[in-house]
Scaffold this motif. Structure first.
Motif, mmCIF file in Angstrom:
data_model
loop_
_atom_site.group_PDB
_atom_site.id
_atom_site.type_symbol
_atom_site.label_atom_id
_atom_site.label_comp_id
_atom_site.label_asym_id
_atom_site.label_seq_id
_atom_site.Cartn_x
_atom_site.Cartn_y
_atom_site.Cartn_z
ATOM 1 N N THR A 365 9.786 -45.572 -47.514
ATOM 2 C CA THR A 365 9.542 -44.352 -46.731
ATOM 3 C C THR A 365 9.938 -43.079 -47.459
ATOM 4 N N CYS A 372 5.927 -43.914 -43.318
ATOM 5 C CA CYS A 372 6.610 -43.280 -42.184
ATOM 6 C C CYS A 372 5.714 -43.306 -40.949
ATOM 7 N N ASN A 404 14.252 -39.866 -43.970
ATOM 8 C CA ASN A 404 12.993 -39.913 -44.719
ATOM 9 C C ASN A 404 11.809 -39.563 -43.833
ATOM 10 N N VAL A 405 11.837 -40.068 -42.595
ATOM 11 C CA VAL A 405 10.755 -39.775 -41.658
ATOM 12 C C VAL A 405 10.796 -38.306 -41.253
ATOM 13 N N TYR A 412 6.181 -35.316 -37.601
ATOM 14 C CA TYR A 412 7.013 -36.517 -37.575
ATOM 15 C C TYR A 412 8.244 -36.302 -36.697
#
Length: 491
Positions: A365, A372, A404-405, A412
């Motif tokens: 990710t 993601c 990371n997302v 996101y």
């Protein structure tokens, strides 16, 4: 052991927040990941194997003297064989091993029988050497040095049982003694092992994987051994043996997956492995493992899962993975789904291996919006949050994946917030572990940057209750207020 720095720097007057943008957060995370990969490369698995058909038996009185007397006076083969059997049983005891190697002519006599033209004597002599190779005493291992060249020669023989025994004995000696490695490398141990990998016998292949894995863990391996291995046919054959399908053998696959792991950790030429299809093979094996853990209760699958997860994690950090489109071969929702199946399996069977799967999820990710997206579209955020209660190490990795997302942008963050994430973050901020708290605050900073009103909603709902339970209440309150200001005025 995970050595990670947090997003907070310790200065005089306590902990102070670092005001920074997304790119700086990303850079710090990359630095931490590099440190973690280095720590993981330094963790090696060294062990010895012992092939023994029967339990430890009482040695016959004077077995060494009897062996030497019968071996040296040229008696019948049956008598010599009986003396060797008696000796082998005696050598199962450390004190007998010490006595044997100190006795003049003992090793020379044993090597003489090993090189005789009588198969039964050769086999029993090799079994005696195998007992010696399993010793934890370096002097015993060093005493076997005169036999190693012959053991190497016999790898080209026809008896699969004898070859298997020679491979395990060499593997035991290789890992213990640098002198053994210095002698065997110029004599061609790598080409000899490369020839063995074409054996049709699974027992030989498993023993070969063990011997090779021991060789690859030598301190001089990156400079003197791994380049030769990469220049041979071994990597291609190893990848073939890791191909999922009905011919995949668990024992063989485990040994060669660890071999691949040690090669990858050396970073000698991972680009070559990637061009040979390592990412694709390991990705398919990951999918196969996920299916296997759903079909069977058989123990041992976690033994293969561990090196496969490590290999994939480390290969995904290579620039060559992008250059050859390696990641595109893995860009599939099936990979994320398979990884979560394995995480649930490890949670039940081997929780200590959960960080391996989460580190792979982190690397998947880190630079890939598509992975993601898969995480969100498959509704896997909540199962991920359930792992926060396992351990502090697992919590830090879960929060890193969520970072990371979140760093992928507003779309996101909108899908992350608030949902179950809000209550989970309130819980993690109450942890006593500063790494968990720091990673939680890093996630909050990303959410506040991209999600208008998130800071205010967080403070209203929490009422700072979670922070008041922390032993550094004042500093943590300052951090959250600083994050709120970041969201209102920009980074």
């Amino acid at each position: 052991v995970y050595s990670r720095s947090t997003m907070w720097s310790r200065q005089r007057g306590g902990l102070k927040p670092l005001r920074c943008g997304v790119e700086q957060l990303r850079c710090r995370r990359r630095e931490r990941e590099a440190a973690l990969r280095k720590a993981r490369r330094e963790q090696q698995l060294v062990s010895k194997r012992l092939l023994r058909d029967e339990a430890l038996e009482e040695a016959e009185e004077g077995c060494i003297q009897q062996f030497l007397r019968l071996a040296q006076r040229g008696t019948e083969e049956k008598e010599r064989e009986g003396a060797l059997v008696s000796l082998r049983r005696g050598l199962q005891r450390p004190e007998t091993q010490q006595t044997f190697i100190r006795l003049e002519g003992s090793i020379r006599t044993l090597v003489g029988l090993l090189t005789s033209n009588q198969a039964l004597l050769q086999l029993e002599a090799a079994r005696c050497l195998h007992e010696l190779s399993h010793s934890e005493q370096s002097a015993v291992v060093e005493a076997c040095l005169p036999a190693t060249s012959y053991l190497l020669t016999y790898l080209s023989g026809h008896s699969s049982d004898f070859i298997e025994l020679c491979l395990y004995t060499l593997g035991n000696l290789i890992v213990e003694s640098e002198a053994v490695r210095r002698q065997l490398l110029p004599q061609g141990i790598v080409p000899a092992l490369a020839a063995c990998i074409q054996s049709p016998h699974l027992t030989v292949l498993e023993a070969l994987g063990y011997a090779l894995s021991q060789l690859l863990q030598a301190k001089e391996a990156p400079e003197k051994i791994i380049p030769s291995v990469l220049g041979s046919t071994l990597p291609q054959h190893m990848l073939q043996l890791l191909q999922p399908g009905p011919k995949l053998n668990l024992g063989v696959a485990v040994e060669f997956a660890w071999c691949l792991h040690y090669i990858i950790c050396s970073q000698v030429n991972n680009a070559l492995l990637i061009t040979q299809g390592a990412l694709s093979t390991l990705g398919l094996l990951l999918l196969d493992l996920a299916g296997a853990v759903q079909r069977t209760e058989d123990a041992g699958l976690e033994l293969l899962a561990c090196p496969v997860l490590r290999c994939l994690s480390n290969l995904l950090t290579e620039a060559a993975a992008e250059a050859v489109g390696g990641q595109l071969q893995l860009r599939d929702e099936r990979v994320v789904a398979a990884l979560f199946i394995l995480l649930q399996f490890l949670l039940q069977k081997q929780p200590s291996l959960l960080p391996e799967g989460l580190w792979l999820l982190n690397n998947l990710t880190a630079n890939s919006p598509s992975f993601c997206t898969s995480l969100l579209s498959l509704d896997l955020i909540e199962p991920l949050l359930h792992l926060l209660s396992v351990s502090n190490v697992v919590s830090v990795l879960v929060l890193t994946v969520l970072c990371n997302v979140a760093e992928k942008g507003p779309a996101y963050c909108q899908r992350l917030w608030p949902g179950p994430l809000l209550s989970s973050l309130l819980d993690t901020l109450a942890f006593s572990d500063t790494e968990v708290v720091g990673q939680s605050l890093e996630l909050l900073q990303l959410l506040f940057l991209y999600q208008p009103g998130a800071a205010q909603a967080f403070l209203q709902q929490s009422g700072l209750q979670a922070l008041q339970r922390h032993e550094e209440v004042a500093q943590l309150q300052d951090r959250v207020h600083a994050l709120q200001q970041t969201a209102l005025h920009g980074s």
